[in-house]
Design a protein around this motif. Structure first.
Motif, PDB file in Angstrom:
ATOM      1  N   ASP A  66     -55.733 103.428  72.726  1.00  0.00           N
ATOM      2  CA  ASP A  66     -54.496 104.186  72.534  1.00  0.00           C
ATOM      3  C   ASP A  66     -54.289 105.247  73.608  1.00  0.00           C
ATOM      4  OD1 ASP A  66     -54.005 102.746  70.217  1.00  0.00           O
ATOM      5  OD2 ASP A  66     -55.152 104.149  68.979  1.00  0.00           O
ATOM      6  N   TRP A  67     -55.134 105.266  74.625  1.00  0.00           N
ATOM      7  CA  TRP A  67     -55.017 106.260  75.691  1.00  0.00           C
ATOM      8  C   TRP A  67     -55.583 105.638  76.957  1.00  0.00           C
ATOM      9  CZ3 TRP A  67     -52.114 110.169  76.531  1.00  0.00           C
ATOM     10  CH2 TRP A  67     -52.432 111.160  77.452  1.00  0.00           C
ATOM     11  N   ALA A  68     -54.750 104.863  77.627  1.00  0.00           N
ATOM     12  CA  ALA A  68     -55.213 104.072  78.761  1.00  0.00           C
ATOM     13  C   ALA A  68     -54.458 104.478  80.019  1.00  0.00           C
ATOM     14  CB  ALA A  68     -55.011 102.579  78.493  1.00  0.00           C
ATOM     15  N   PRO A  69     -55.095 104.364  81.176  1.00  0.00           N
ATOM     16  CA  PRO A  69     -54.388 104.660  82.432  1.00  0.00           C
ATOM     17  C   PRO A  69     -53.359 103.587  82.748  1.00  0.00           C
ATOM     18  CG  PRO A  69     -56.586 103.824  82.887  1.00  0.00           C
ATOM     19  CD  PRO A  69     -56.502 103.994  81.403  1.00  0.00           C
ATOM     20  N   VAL A  70     -52.342 103.963  83.479  1.00  0.00           N
ATOM     21  CA  VAL A  70     -51.303 103.026  83.887  1.00  0.00           C
ATOM     22  C   VAL A  70     -50.961 103.310  85.339  1.00  0.00           C
ATOM     23  CG1 VAL A  70     -49.454 104.534  83.045  1.00  0.00           C
ATOM     24  CG2 VAL A  70     -49.010 102.105  83.351  1.00  0.00           C
ATOM     25  N   GLY A  71     -50.858 102.249  86.116  1.00  0.00           N
ATOM     26  CA  GLY A  71     -50.458 102.381  87.511  1.00  0.00           C
ATOM     27  C   GLY A  71     -48.947 102.397  87.642  1.00  0.00           C
ATOM     28  N   TRP A  72     -48.491 102.840  88.794  1.00  0.00           N
ATOM     29  CA  TRP A  72     -47.048 102.918  88.993  1.00  0.00           C
ATOM     30  C   TRP A  72     -46.411 101.538  88.990  1.00  0.00           C
ATOM     31  CZ3 TRP A  72     -45.773 107.337  87.613  1.00  0.00           C
ATOM     32  CH2 TRP A  72     -46.415 108.493  88.032  1.00  0.00           C
ATOM     33  N   GLU A  73     -47.150 100.486  89.364  1.00  0.00           N
ATOM     34  CA  GLU A  73     -46.569  99.144  89.346  1.00  0.00           C
ATOM     35  C   GLU A  73     -46.313  98.668  87.916  1.00  0.00           C
ATOM     36  OE1 GLU A  73     -49.391  99.971  90.710  1.00  0.00           O
ATOM     37  OE2 GLU A  73     -48.992  99.958  92.870  1.00  0.00           O
ATOM     38  N   GLU A  74     -47.197  99.059  86.986  1.00  0.00           N
ATOM     39  CA  GLU A  74     -47.037  98.635  85.591  1.00  0.00           C
ATOM     40  C   GLU A  74     -46.178  99.592  84.777  1.00  0.00           C
ATOM     41  OE1 GLU A  74     -50.149  99.207  86.888  1.00  0.00           O
ATOM     42  OE2 GLU A  74     -50.548  97.143  87.533  1.00  0.00           O
ATOM     43  N   TYR A  75     -45.775 100.718  85.354  1.00  0.00           N
ATOM     44  CA  TYR A  75     -45.045 101.731  84.596  1.00  0.00           C
ATOM     45  C   TYR A  75     -43.775 101.190  83.938  1.00  0.00           C
ATOM     46  CZ  TYR A  75     -42.887 106.272  83.555  1.00  0.00           C
ATOM     47  OH  TYR A  75     -42.297 107.344  82.924  1.00  0.00           O
ATOM     48  N   PRO A  76     -42.911 100.433  84.632  1.00  0.00           N
ATOM     49  CA  PRO A  76     -41.686  99.965  83.954  1.00  0.00           C
ATOM     50  C   PRO A  76     -41.959  99.127  82.717  1.00  0.00           C
ATOM     51  CG  PRO A  76     -41.469  99.743  86.334  1.00  0.00           C
ATOM     52  CD  PRO A  76     -42.889 100.099  86.073  1.00  0.00           C
ATOM     53  N   GLU A  77     -42.944  98.227  82.777  1.00  0.00           N
ATOM     54  CA  GLU A  77     -43.209  97.375  81.624  1.00  0.00           C
ATOM     55  C   GLU A  77     -44.035  98.092  80.563  1.00  0.00           C
ATOM     56  OE1 GLU A  77     -42.052  94.468  80.881  1.00  0.00           O
ATOM     57  OE2 GLU A  77     -40.867  94.328  82.725  1.00  0.00           O
ATOM     58  N   GLU A  78     -45.067  98.835  80.991  1.00  0.00           N
ATOM     59  CA  GLU A  78     -45.980  99.450  80.042  1.00  0.00           C
ATOM     60  C   GLU A  78     -45.383 100.692  79.377  1.00  0.00           C
ATOM     61  OE1 GLU A  78     -49.040  98.669  78.972  1.00  0.00           O
ATOM     62  OE2 GLU A  78     -48.988  96.764  80.038  1.00  0.00           O
ATOM     63  N   VAL A  79     -44.492 101.369  80.053  1.00  0.00           N
ATOM     64  CA  VAL A  79     -43.972 102.636  79.529  1.00  0.00           C
ATOM     65  C   VAL A  79     -42.492 102.534  79.190  1.00  0.00           C
ATOM     66  CG1 VAL A  79     -43.590 105.088  80.032  1.00  0.00           C
ATOM     67  CG2 VAL A  79     -45.708 103.967  80.774  1.00  0.00           C
ATOM     68  N   VAL A  80     -41.670 102.192  80.177  1.00  0.00           N
ATOM     69  CA  VAL A  80     -40.218 102.232  79.967  1.00  0.00           C
ATOM     70  C   VAL A  80     -39.800 101.206  78.917  1.00  0.00           C
ATOM     71  CG1 VAL A  80     -37.986 102.042  81.089  1.00  0.00           C
ATOM     72  CG2 VAL A  80     -39.919 103.024  82.334  1.00  0.00           C
ATOM     73  N   ASP A  81     -40.226  99.953  79.094  1.00  0.00           N
ATOM     74  CA  ASP A  81     -39.823  98.910  78.158  1.00  0.00           C
ATOM     75  C   ASP A  81     -40.335  99.211  76.745  1.00  0.00           C
ATOM     76  OD1 ASP A  81     -38.777  95.914  78.001  1.00  0.00           O
ATOM     77  OD2 ASP A  81     -40.645  96.004  76.852  1.00  0.00           O
ATOM     78  N   ARG A  82     -41.591  99.610  76.635  1.00  0.00           N
ATOM     79  CA  ARG A  82     -42.157  99.896  75.311  1.00  0.00           C
ATOM     80  C   ARG A  82     -41.482 101.098  74.671  1.00  0.00           C
ATOM     81  NH1 ARG A  82     -47.476 101.525  75.451  1.00  0.00           N
ATOM     82  NH2 ARG A  82     -47.527 101.283  73.192  1.00  0.00           N
ATOM     83  N   ALA A  83     -41.171 102.111  75.468  1.00  0.00           N
ATOM     84  CA  ALA A  83     -40.529 103.302  74.905  1.00  0.00           C
ATOM     85  C   ALA A  83     -39.146 102.970  74.367  1.00  0.00           C
ATOM     86  CB  ALA A  83     -40.450 104.397  75.962  1.00  0.00           C
ATOM     87  N   TRP A  84     -38.367 102.221  75.141  1.00  0.00           N
ATOM     88  CA  TRP A  84     -37.031 101.858  74.670  1.00  0.00           C
ATOM     89  C   TRP A  84     -37.087 101.024  73.396  1.00  0.00           C
ATOM     90  CZ3 TRP A  84     -34.802 100.253  80.105  1.00  0.00           C
ATOM     91  CH2 TRP A  84     -34.475 101.426  80.809  1.00  0.00           C
ATOM     92  N   ARG A  85     -37.969 100.049  73.365  1.00  0.00           N
ATOM     93  CA  ARG A  85     -38.032  99.174  72.185  1.00  0.00           C
ATOM     94  C   ARG A  85     -38.608  99.904  70.979  1.00  0.00           C
ATOM     95  NH1 ARG A  85     -36.469  94.282  73.911  1.00  0.00           N
ATOM     96  NH2 ARG A  85     -36.791  93.767  76.121  1.00  0.00           N
ATOM     97  N   THR A  86     -39.495 100.850  71.201  1.00  0.00           N
ATOM     98  CA  THR A  86     -40.006 101.652  70.084  1.00  0.00           C
ATOM     99  C   THR A  86     -38.902 102.514  69.487  1.00  0.00           C
ATOM    100  OG1 THR A  86     -42.224 101.695  71.054  1.00  0.00           O
ATOM    101  CG2 THR A  86     -41.691 103.407  69.450  1.00  0.00           C
ATOM    102  N   ASP A  87     -38.109 103.131  70.334  1.00  0.00           N
ATOM    103  CA  ASP A  87     -37.002 103.948  69.832  1.00  0.00           C
ATOM    104  C   ASP A  87     -35.946 103.092  69.140  1.00  0.00           C
ATOM    105  OD1 ASP A  87     -38.264 106.129  70.804  1.00  0.00           O
ATOM    106  OD2 ASP A  87     -36.700 106.757  72.188  1.00  0.00           O
ATOM    107  N   ALA A  88     -35.676 101.924  69.695  1.00  0.00           N
ATOM    108  CA  ALA A  88     -34.701 101.037  69.059  1.00  0.00           C
ATOM    109  C   ALA A  88     -35.189 100.590  67.686  1.00  0.00           C
ATOM    110  CB  ALA A  88     -34.436  99.825  69.957  1.00  0.00           C
ATOM    111  N   ALA A  89     -36.489 100.294  67.569  1.00  0.00           N
ATOM    112  CA  ALA A  89     -37.026  99.905  66.264  1.00  0.00           C
ATOM    113  C   ALA A  89     -36.924 101.056  65.266  1.00  0.00           C
ATOM    114  CB  ALA A  89     -38.484  99.467  66.424  1.00  0.00           C
ATOM    115  N   ARG A  90     -37.203 102.272  65.721  1.00  0.00           N
ATOM    116  CA  ARG A  90     -37.076 103.433  64.824  1.00  0.00           C
ATOM    117  C   ARG A  90     -35.627 103.611  64.381  1.00  0.00           C
ATOM    118  NH1 ARG A  90     -38.622 106.935  68.126  1.00  0.00           N
ATOM    119  NH2 ARG A  90     -40.850 106.837  67.663  1.00  0.00           N
ATOM    120  N   LEU A  91     -34.693 103.409  65.286  1.00  0.00           N
ATOM    121  CA  LEU A  91     -33.280 103.535  64.948  1.00  0.00           C
ATOM    122  C   LEU A  91     -32.887 102.567  63.841  1.00  0.00           C
ATOM    123  CD1 LEU A  91     -30.436 104.672  65.540  1.00  0.00           C
ATOM    124  CD2 LEU A  91     -30.231 102.959  67.352  1.00  0.00           C
TER     125      LEU A  91
END
Length: 680
Positions: free
Chosen positions: A370-395
């Motif tokens: 639950d606390w892993a490093p992320v590189g800038w190449e993986e940032y869009p998929e690992e962070v942006v995509d997951r954050a948007w879909r998590t917020d959409a699910a909460r909505l």
């Protein structure tokens, strides 16, 4: 050179005179503590010689002797606490000489040119500042021998205390953004401070003040019983009294030390230092933007970017490309960067990045699922995509609790999933409905005021307890165009005071105006009235949905904090990450030490979740992709180009209930809001 030498001497003399004033305060306190004992000795001597005899003198001898013993015991207790209390130490990443021989060589050469002692060690901090820090206290001594490679001085504690050379702490963004010559010019006045620090009077005064400060901190905790609380209160009171007596002298002493160091450093790279100071302000602005807009969303998703210092270089390079005022800074990139002075800059960057996540977000000390490093190449998929879909699910979960139908009557089969149309239809205001009216302060003050007949009953106060308690960890997780009403580049970010963060030409399109009073929201459990004011002017359905989202976020945050509180901290002396982060030298039980953002308002939370849902629909039905903007964080890419025009359309839906601008934007991109989206 005569003028420079005279300025150095004047500053050093002023610092020494103030140091002597601090030591005089200590001497006077000791004299006051010894006064009852001296009187008792006189009375006892007079009685033994037959001069002070009689019942009255005997009673005085007993009373003064008991008082002297009590005062001596209290004095010994205060002195013991002051001597043994652990002074505060800045969390840093220690840089061993084996891992940065060129950097140590440059600092030693600089100290030789300035004719001052060289710092005993070098450490990095995730901040845009540099300073000297005394770590000669026994509590800051080296750990077991197996960890000596990561410590500041391998020659032993006795040698360190005798040398009393401070540690040079360097802001890590300086190493990656500045060139070697610029770093040397910036460090010159800092290294010059080792000269006055080596003076015995100044060193003794500083140790005394640090001991008092540490004693106040040590006695501020609650005791286990009434006697312990009384003892702590007494020792703390005496320490505070002595600190107040030393405050002015200590401040003037430090000013004298700084003046002497600045005068001495003028002889080294003076012209280059003027240029380097411009880079200090630029690095601060880029670091602030990177932390608040790029790193913070990742930390909230349980990922910590492992190359923050590389990211600040990319952010400042992007700024130089967008802003014509920064065009000259890009030409410096062809020179040798200061990070080349490190043997393994990648490992140091990773260690500093983990430390920054701990300081600014309160993340764990070690990596895990639950606390892993992320590189800038993986940032869009690992962070942006997951954050948007998590917020959409909460909505959609909140919409379920509000009883909103999954699909409209007569809808085609297969459209009963989580769709954007469900959100748009729910928030669309019909002619019979009206936005929540703004609250009138005069009406609130006048109990006889007539209520507005056009206001819908029960809609002005939909905010539930908890809607005003959104924590900093819930800030703008999914906002790709910074569509919320708060500006994440607020200089309240936890960094040292410096220039205001720079803005880019795209900020006008990506950042909404700050909501009035947003920075004053506090998590005190009484934010319902503030949330009602914030939601005034929105639609009744929007206010209810915002209240539900705020309550859901508060519950999730409470669960996260409960889980975190049940995790034991790492044992002292252990190292974390690829390099020693110095966790044994500072108390990490109060993390985050420097939270970056104030709590969000209900309107900001609703806007962020709707934006996330729109982005999910664009990705699943129109071929859009998540992206990373170095200055603005998560962003939506359509055909490889950044779309920065979504924010005003979402605000129109939230504030007026009019979906027409947003539907036109969706139609222009080919987004099909009736199609279900993939959630997490």
């Amino acid at each position: 050179m005569t003028g420079i030498g005279g300025g150095v001497e004047l500053g050093a003399q002023a610092a020494r005179s103030r140091a002597l004033a601090v030591l005089r305060v200590r001497s006077r306190a000791l004299a006051v503590a010894l006064l009852p004992a001296a009187v008792a000795v006189i009375l006892l001597a007079g009685g033994s010689t037959g001069h002070l005899v009689g019942g009255g003198w005997d009673a005085a001898r007993w009373a003064v002797s008991v008082l002297a013993l009590l005062v001596l015991a209290a004095t010994a207790a205060v002195a013991l606490v002051v001597a043994r209390a652990r002074p505060a130490v800045t969390p840093t990443v220690a840089v061993a000489e084996e891992s940065a021989p060129d950097l140590y060589r440059m600092v030693r050469d600089l100290a030789d040119r300035l004719d001052v002692p060289a710092p005993s060690a070098i450490a990095l901090t995730p901040d845009c500042d540099s300073w000297l820090e005394d770590r000669t206290h026994p509590a800051h001594g080296p750990p077991p021998a197996r960890d000596h490679d990561d410590l500041s001085d391998p020659v032993g504690p006795a040698r360190r205390r005798s040398a009393a050379a401070p540690v040079l702490v360097i802001g890590s963004p300086f190493l990656w953004w500045m060139r070697v010559g610029e770093l040397r010019a910036v460090l010159a006045p800092v290294v010059a401070g080792t000269g006055p620090a080596a003076h015995p009077d100044i060193a003794a005064a500083r140790r005394f003040i640090r001991g008092l400060d540490a004693a106040v901190a040590a006695t501020s905790t609650d005791g286990r019983g009434p006697l312990a609380r009384a003892a702590r209160g007494g020792i703390g009171g005496v320490s505070r009294l002595l600190l107040r007596g030393c405050r002015v002298h200590a401040a003037e002493m430090e000013r004298g030390v700084a003046a002497a160091a600045a005068e001495r450093a003028q002889a080294v790279d003076y012209g280059l230092r003027i240029v380097a100071q411009e880079q200090v302000g630029l690095a601060y602005a880029g670091w602030d933007r990177l932390l608040t807009r790029v790193a913070l969303p990742a930390w909230r998703m349980g990922r910590w970017p492992s190359r923050l210092d590389v990211g600040v270089v990319a952010a400042l390079t992007e700024l130089s490309r967008r802003d014509r005022l920064a065009e000259g800074f890009a030409s410096r990139l062809g020179e040798r960067p200061a990070c080349d002075l490190l043997e393994e800059p990648g490992l140091m960057d990773e260690a500093v990045s983990l430390l920054a996540a701990r300081l600014f977000h309160g993340g764990p000390a070690e990596t895990g699922p639950d606390w892993a490093p992320v590189g800038w190449e993986e940032y869009p998929e690992e962070v942006v995509d997951r954050a948007w879909r998590t917020d959409a699910a909460r909505l959609h979960r909140v919409l379920d609790t509000l009883g909103v139908r999954r699909a409209a009557e007569g809808a085609a089969p297969g459209t009963d999933g989580p769709t954007l149309s469900r959100v748009l239809d729910h928030l669309t205001t019909t002619p019979a409905e009206a936005p929540v009216p703004a609250r009138d302060p005069a009406a609130d003050a006048d109990p006889d005021a007539t209520p507005d007949p056009d206001a819908t009953p029960g809609t002005a106060h939909h905010a539930t307890p908890g809607t005003g308690t959104a924590t900093p960890d819930d800030q703008a997780t999914s906002d790709p165009q910074a569509a919320t009403a708060s500006d994440p580049s607020d200089p309240q970010a936890a960094t040292t005071p410096g220039p205001q963060p720079l803005t880019t030409p795209d900020d006008q399109a990506t950042t909404a105006p700050a909501a009035p009073g947003n920075a004053d929201h506090s998590d005190d459990g009484n934010g319902t009235e503030d949330d009602d004011d914030d939601l005034a002017g929105t639609t009744p359905r929007g206010a209810a949905l915002a209240a539900g989202l705020s309550a859901q976020l508060a519950r999730e945050e409470a669960r996260t904090q409960a889980l975190a509180s049940g995790t034991a901290p790492p044992p002292p002396g252990t190292t974390t990450g690829p390099a020693a982060t110095g966790t044994a030298l500072w108390d990490d039980r109060a993390l985050p030490l420097l939270p970056l953002q104030p709590p969000r308002t209900g309107r900001e939370i609703l806007t962020a979740h709707i934006t996330a849902m729109v982005c999910c629909a664009a990705m699943d039905t129109a071929g859009a992709t998540p992206g990373l903007d170095w200055l603005d964080g998560p962003t939506l890419l359509v055909d490889g180009a950044r779309r920065a025009d979504l924010a005003p359309h979402v605000r129109s839906l939230v504030e007026t209930g009019d979906p027409a601008p947003l539907r036109a934007w969706l139609s222009d991109l080919g987004v099909r809001p009736e199609k279900p989206v993939r959630l997490v």
